[in-house]
Enzyme design. Structure first.
Site, PDB file in Angstrom:
ATOM      1  N   LEU A   1       0.875  -1.172   0.000  1.00 40.97           N
ATOM      2  CA  LEU A   1       0.000   0.000   0.000  1.00 40.97           C
ATOM      3  C   LEU A   1       0.913   1.223   0.000  1.00 40.97           C
ATOM      4  CD1 LEU A   1      -2.731  -0.791   2.713  1.00 40.97           C
ATOM      5  CD2 LEU A   1      -3.014  -0.855   0.236  1.00 40.97           C
ATOM      6  N   ASP A   2       0.470   2.301  -0.644  1.00 42.96           N
ATOM      7  CA  ASP A   2       1.235   3.545  -0.596  1.00 42.96           C
ATOM      8  C   ASP A   2       1.390   3.998   0.850  1.00 42.96           C
ATOM      9  OD1 ASP A   2       1.229   3.507  -3.334  1.00 42.96           O
ATOM     10  OD2 ASP A   2      -0.355   5.017  -3.545  1.00 42.96           O
ATOM     11  N   ARG A   3       2.429   4.781   1.103  1.00 42.03           N
ATOM     12  CA  ARG A   3       2.681   5.287   2.449  1.00 42.03           C
ATOM     13  C   ARG A   3       1.446   5.976   3.041  1.00 42.03           C
ATOM     14  NH1 ARG A   3       7.336   7.998   4.937  1.00 42.03           N
ATOM     15  NH2 ARG A   3       8.457   7.797   2.954  1.00 42.03           N
TER      16      ARG A   3
END
Length: 334
Positions: free
Chosen positions: A150-152
């Site tokens: 998942l993106d940050r």
């Protein structure tokens, strides 16, 4: 290691990513240095240039160049070698992550990743989930393994394999599109159609844009289904999004392509990603709400993650119902 070595991939390392293989065998080698070795062709698999994301197969031969004399890895539990402040921060975050477990069995662990926590390390990224996984072993003899990202700044459901075999099995399920992930987002503006399918190929941008993608007819195919769940006139809408492919920043790029950037996504939407004159949180409003996937031992697993605090505040502001009777897009058939 003073000379290049050829190392065969072990029988239990099938489906392991190349970068994870190096993390396991050469823990002192940074990801940035590995990427440089790959770009210059010093690391090869079966004599060919490859990328860090390559999935390995047992029996393949990895060329490992001289790596100098890296410092030995810290013994497990050796906190004295780390700065006290970093250790304390890690310990607090591990406690928080253990509270965020959504599902656990002998093979699979699903957590609710907080927004702002990177999944893997990189340039100027000191604190990340991958570094903390020793604290999520629970009773398992092995360290859990990442099987997707998942993106940050994206919160929500994240799946981990609790053994090498389980991780390989789960990674294959993601690759073969046997999983169903649904995201929730708030967009600035209302899509022209309240429900639809976005089929728009994407490619990574060059230059100094960092990790960013753009529409490109010759790029990799990217498909997303979406549905407007609720809306605040034409100013904002709550979307349920179901990606069929898993391209970098796919949902963010697809929402911008519809003319409705995700609220708080300044990277893709610029100033258009914020509502003027409204006191709302400025973080990215993208949340991995739920996942449905096959279990390695048989049967199906379902997990849902509650909204993070900044998105819950926005739901209250607009009067959206965070607990709908039926999960949006649960009935969708790609």
């Amino acid at each position: 290691m003073s000379a290049a070595a050829s190392i065969a991939v072990g029988a239990g390392e099938g489906e392991l990513r190349l970068d994870r293989w190096f993390k396991r065998h050469f823990p002192a080698l940074t990801h940035g240095r590995l990427e440089k070795l790959l770009r210059t062709g010093q690391v090869r698999v079966d004599g060919k240039r490859v990328k860090a994301s390559l999935r390995l197969a047992p029996g393949q031969v990895i060329r490992v160049p001289p790596l100098g004399e890296p410092a030995p890895p810290l013994p497990e539990g050796d906190a004295a070698a780390r700065p006290a402040k970093r250790q304390a921060a890690d310990d607090r975050l591990i406690v928080e992550l253990r509270r965020r477990v959504l599902y656990r069995d002998p093979e699979v662990l699903i957590i609710d990743k907080p927004a702002g926590l990177a999944v893997q390390g990189g340039t100027a990224t000191d604190q990340h989930l991958d570094r903390l996984l020793d604290g999520l072993c629970f009773e398992a003899p092995e360290r859990p393994r990442l099987v997707h990202r998942l993106d940050r700044d994206t919160s929500g459901v994240l799946v981990l394999g609790r053994s090498a075999a389980a991780a390989a099995w789960l990674a294959a399920a993601f690759r073969h599109k046997e999983t169903r992930k649904i995201y929730w987002a708030v967009t600035v503006g209302h899509p022209k159609l309240s429900e639809g399918r976005i089929d728009l190929a994407l490619s990574k941008q060059g230059g100094g844009h960092g990790e960013k993608v753009q529409p490109d007819e010759e790029g990799r195919r990217a498909v997303t289904y979406y549905r407007v769940v609720e809306h605040a006139g034409r100013r904002a809408a709550w979307l349920a999004l179901m990606p069929i492919t898993g391209r970098t920043h796919q949902l963010r790029a697809h929402c911008v392509a519809m003319g409705t950037p995700i609220l708080g996504d300044g990277k893709y939407g610029g100033r258009e990603a914020y509502l003027a004159g409204v006191d709302l949180p400025r973080q990215l409003h993208l949340h991995a709400r739920s996942i449905r996937l096959p279990r390695p031992g048989g049967g199906m697993i379902q997990a849902r993650a509650p909204l993070p605090a900044h998105m819950a505040a926005t739901w209250r502001f607009f009067g959206f119902d965070p607990d709908p009777a039926e999960e949006p897009l649960a009935d969708a058939e790609p």
